[in-house]
Design a protein around this motif. Structure first.
Motif, PDB file in Angstrom:
ATOM      1  N   GLU A 144       0.832  -1.211   0.000  1.00 48.71           N
ATOM      2  CA  GLU A 144       0.000   0.000   0.000  1.00 48.71           C
ATOM      3  C   GLU A 144       0.863   1.256   0.000  1.00 48.71           C
ATOM      4  N   LEU A 145       1.917   1.262   0.802  1.00 51.96           N
ATOM      5  CA  LEU A 145       2.807   2.422   0.874  1.00 51.96           C
ATOM      6  C   LEU A 145       3.489   2.704  -0.462  1.00 51.96           C
ATOM      7  N   LEU A 146       3.695   1.650  -1.242  1.00 53.15           N
ATOM      8  CA  LEU A 146       4.350   1.794  -2.546  1.00 53.15           C
ATOM      9  C   LEU A 146       3.334   1.968  -3.677  1.00 53.15           C
ATOM     10  N   PHE A 147       2.056   2.166  -3.307  1.00 59.90           N
ATOM     11  CA  PHE A 147       0.968   2.324  -4.287  1.00 59.90           C
ATOM     12  C   PHE A 147       0.897   1.119  -5.221  1.00 59.90           C
ATOM     13  N   CYS A 148       0.886  -0.044  -4.597  1.00 58.26           N
ATOM     14  CA  CYS A 148       0.815  -1.301  -5.351  1.00 58.26           C
ATOM     15  C   CYS A 148      -0.326  -2.167  -4.829  1.00 58.26           C
ATOM     16  N   LYS A 149      -0.682  -3.157  -5.637  1.00 58.48           N
ATOM     17  CA  LYS A 149      -1.511  -4.258  -5.179  1.00 58.48           C
ATOM     18  C   LYS A 149      -0.602  -5.463  -4.982  1.00 58.48           C
ATOM     19  N   LEU A 150      -0.825  -6.175  -3.897  1.00 60.40           N
ATOM     20  CA  LEU A 150      -0.075  -7.397  -3.646  1.00 60.40           C
ATOM     21  C   LEU A 150      -0.872  -8.554  -4.236  1.00 60.40           C
ATOM     22  N   LEU A 151      -0.317  -9.200  -5.254  1.00 57.39           N
ATOM     23  CA  LEU A 151      -1.030 -10.272  -5.926  1.00 57.39           C
ATOM     24  C   LEU A 151      -0.908 -11.576  -5.130  1.00 57.39           C
ATOM     25  N   THR A 152      -1.671 -12.572  -5.522  1.00 60.07           N
ATOM     26  CA  THR A 152      -1.684 -13.848  -4.815  1.00 60.07           C
ATOM     27  C   THR A 152      -0.280 -14.464  -4.785  1.00 60.07           C
ATOM     28  N   PRO A 153       0.230 -14.780  -3.597  1.00 64.25           N
ATOM     29  CA  PRO A 153       1.580 -15.362  -3.507  1.00 64.25           C
ATOM     30  C   PRO A 153       1.664 -16.715  -4.225  1.00 64.25           C
ATOM     31  N   GLU A 154       2.853 -16.992  -4.779  1.00 66.58           N
ATOM     32  CA  GLU A 154       3.109 -18.275  -5.439  1.00 66.58           C
ATOM     33  C   GLU A 154       4.119 -19.056  -4.596  1.00 66.58           C
ATOM     34  N   ILE A 155       3.850 -20.340  -4.409  1.00 63.55           N
ATOM     35  CA  ILE A 155       4.809 -21.183  -3.690  1.00 63.55           C
ATOM     36  C   ILE A 155       6.050 -21.369  -4.548  1.00 63.55           C
ATOM     37  N   SER A 156       7.218 -21.058  -3.968  1.00 65.02           N
ATOM     38  CA  SER A 156       8.470 -21.180  -4.704  1.00 65.02           C
ATOM     39  C   SER A 156       9.260 -22.410  -4.269  1.00 65.02           C
ATOM     40  N   SER A 157       9.314 -22.634  -2.965  1.00 66.91           N
ATOM     41  CA  SER A 157      10.026 -23.788  -2.418  1.00 66.91           C
ATOM     42  C   SER A 157       9.329 -24.190  -1.120  1.00 66.91           C
ATOM     43  N   LYS A 158       9.891 -25.138  -0.425  1.00 70.20           N
ATOM     44  CA  LYS A 158       9.269 -25.604   0.815  1.00 70.20           C
ATOM     45  C   LYS A 158       9.065 -24.475   1.812  1.00 70.20           C
ATOM     46  N   TYR A 159       9.991 -23.519   1.822  1.00 73.95           N
ATOM     47  CA  TYR A 159       9.940 -22.472   2.846  1.00 73.95           C
ATOM     48  C   TYR A 159       9.742 -21.053   2.293  1.00 73.95           C
ATOM     49  N   THR A 160       9.649 -20.904   0.987  1.00 67.13           N
ATOM     50  CA  THR A 160       9.571 -19.555   0.430  1.00 67.13           C
ATOM     51  C   THR A 160       8.394 -19.386  -0.518  1.00 67.13           C
ATOM     52  N   VAL A 161       7.993 -18.126  -0.668  1.00 68.31           N
ATOM     53  CA  VAL A 161       6.943 -17.759  -1.622  1.00 68.31           C
ATOM     54  C   VAL A 161       7.441 -16.611  -2.484  1.00 68.31           C
ATOM     55  N   ILE A 162       6.806 -16.456  -3.637  1.00 69.86           N
ATOM     56  CA  ILE A 162       7.086 -15.321  -4.523  1.00 69.86           C
ATOM     57  C   ILE A 162       5.959 -14.310  -4.348  1.00 69.86           C
ATOM     58  N   LEU A 163       6.337 -13.075  -4.020  1.00 71.21           N
ATOM     59  CA  LEU A 163       5.378 -11.983  -3.891  1.00 71.21           C
ATOM     60  C   LEU A 163       5.488 -11.061  -5.096  1.00 71.21           C
ATOM     61  N   THR A 164       4.338 -10.682  -5.647  1.00 71.08           N
ATOM     62  CA  THR A 164       4.310  -9.778  -6.794  1.00 71.08           C
ATOM     63  C   THR A 164       3.674  -8.460  -6.383  1.00 71.08           C
ATOM     64  N   PHE A 165       4.408  -7.385  -6.534  1.00 71.60           N
ATOM     65  CA  PHE A 165       3.926  -6.036  -6.256  1.00 71.60           C
ATOM     66  C   PHE A 165       3.596  -5.376  -7.596  1.00 71.60           C
TER      67      PHE A 165
END
Length: 310
Positions: A64-85
């Motif tokens: 929100e502070l960056l004037f973005c929408k945070l899209l649905t996270p994608e599973i990248s690995s067992k412990y990480t996700v990909i966030l799209t701004f």
């Protein structure tokens, strides 16, 4: 795409800001927040490697502070996700719209008309709380200034049963003819009355005094003398011991996103001095008139005033 592990939020924010200057969206790989449910922001957790924890709320706040929408996270690995701004269109805003007639800036064909604040949790929760604090179930004559398409009346209709609704008189006023026509079709009942009228000239309507006066995001309009109008409303349009609910916008709309923080003229960032000045004026005035005043809310500040006269 960059992977962040032990980086702090300052480093991540700088990376996003820099890359969003050149791209409409930026992806980053971070610790899946589900693996740090009990952690505070910035605490570290050892999994396949060391990670610094941030919650989804923190990521959404950053978006929100960056004037973005945070899209649905994608599973990248067992412990990480990909966030799209993804950047929102800051130029697509009803604040920037120009109409031949100012009366239709908020009308049926405007961007503003598409907004349904009742579907925004940060609005709905506090407006509902304000109605309960004002004891909406006991009010008979309800006046709403700046009613637009009557969303405020819609929530009242959901909170009360049919018998309670039928026992009340609802009056809504707005200067947009198309919005008022929509409200009339939405509530085509004898106890709902809507007027396309200038709030600066309420006297000509010969309105009955209300025991609940509501105005959300209207009294701060540049076409109105805020202090003078507020005092006139209290003195001439509110019954003895009546209640008020005033909503002060502490946000702006960019694209379809409600972005926190009021923005004053000549500032490129959120600056809230005028907002709090107006809120404090109303609070002090009403307390002098022996009213209990509460302030709640976030994106909209709700001032609810109830009489404590004996």
């Amino acid at each position: 795409m960059k992977k962040f592990t032990t980086h702090n939020i300052h480093e991540i924010m700088n990376y996003l800001q820099k890359n969003l200057e050149q791209s409409e969206e930026v992806k980053i790989e971070v610790l899946n927040p589900d693996y740090g449910f009990e952690l505070f922001a910035g605490e570290q957790v050892q999994l396949d490697e060391l990670y610094t924890y941030h919650s989804y709320k923190a990521w959404n706040d950053l978006s929100e502070l960056l004037f973005c929408k945070l899209l649905t996270p994608e599973i990248s690995s067992k412990y990480t996700v990909i966030l799209t701004f993804k950047k929102v269109n800051k130029n697509s805003s009803f604040h920037n719209n120009s109409y031949t007639s100012n009366y239709e800036k908020y009308g049926e064909d405007s961007l503003f008309f598409r907004i349904n604040k009742n579907e925004e949790p940060s609005f709905l929760y506090y407006y509902k709380q304000a109605l309960k604090n004002a004891k909406i179930e006991n009010k008979i004559n309800i006046l709403n200034l700046g009613i637009n398409k009557a969303d405020e009346f819609a929530l009242i209709s959901e909170l009360l049963d049919e018998k309670e609704i039928n026992s009340k008189q609802f009056v809504g006023i707005d200067f947009s003819k198309s919005a008022i026509n929509h409200a009339k079709k939405r509530f085509p009942y004898d106890n709902f009355n809507f007027y396309c009228h200038d709030i600066n000239d309420l006297k000509s309507l010969n309105l009955k005094k209300a025991d609940l006066l509501i105005s959300i995001g209207t009294l701060q309009s540049s076409t109105l003398n805020f202090k003078k109008l507020f005092m006139d409303l209290f003195q001439n349009y509110l019954e003895e011991n009546g209640s008020l609910i005033l909503g002060f916008p502490n946000c702006r709309w960019h694209g379809s996103e409600m972005i926190y923080g009021a923005k004053a003229a000549n500032y490129s960032f959120s600056e809230q001095s005028v907002l709090y000045k107006d809120v404090y004026f109303c609070k002090k005035y009403l307390q002098q008139k022996k009213y209990r005043v509460t302030l709640t809310g976030k994106n909209y500040l709700f001032l609810t005033a109830t009489s404590i006269k004996k």
